[in-house]
Design a protein around this motif. Sequence first.
Motif: not given
Length: 225
Positions: A23, A64, A131-134, A152-153, A155, A180-182
């Motif tokens: 991360r 996340g 929130r997580h990158p996946e 997403v932008d 967060g 991911g990231g949403t």
Amino acid sequence: MASWGANDDERIGRYVRQLRRARGLTLTQLAALAELSQPFLSQLERGLARPSMASLSRIAYALGSSQLEIIAAAVELDGPAPGPAPTLVRAEEGSHGRYGLGEARLLVAGDRPFYPMTFVADNTERGDFHRHPEGEFLHVLEGSCSVDLGRVDLGRVDPSGSPEGEHYELGVGDSLYYAGGTPHRWYSRDGARYRLFVVKQHVLLSTAARTAAPQLVTDLIGATP
């Protein structure tokens, strides 16, 4: 129930350390996000301290992830490399435990590139955004589910608590995917039980899995006529 024994403390700590590094977080940053002391996290990552379920929940949220994913992945950390052979999980099998504000059961065994699971909850509390990158996919099997997605932008949510994004009301048969990231959260408007089929991308952190994945791709390419 997802749990671990004394011999798994080292693997839990090692997995947390690997996930933290994946991360891009320092130990100090994780301590601040999880609201835990840096010395405690340092000991945990070295297998010298065991977190309570409450502490593990804080660590999982900051990374996340979830208690279920961390425990299930950690106990498989030194397992055999996942290969092309089928993996069967019977109806009464599969790691299960807390996932957000509900309970989930993993439908696959081993360190895999995605985690399919069933999720059950009846929470009316919206809770914090996760929130997580996946990326993540939801399909409603039973009941109805409300889903808030943040932008997403950004967060984040605005001061009123409303998401700066989209809101969805899902019923049986409806599906939703978000990248991911949403920022996201799920809940029931009336407290009725809802059941989801969830597929979440998974970070391959075990040495065996990371070694096997590119080799499998190479084998498949080589086998193409």
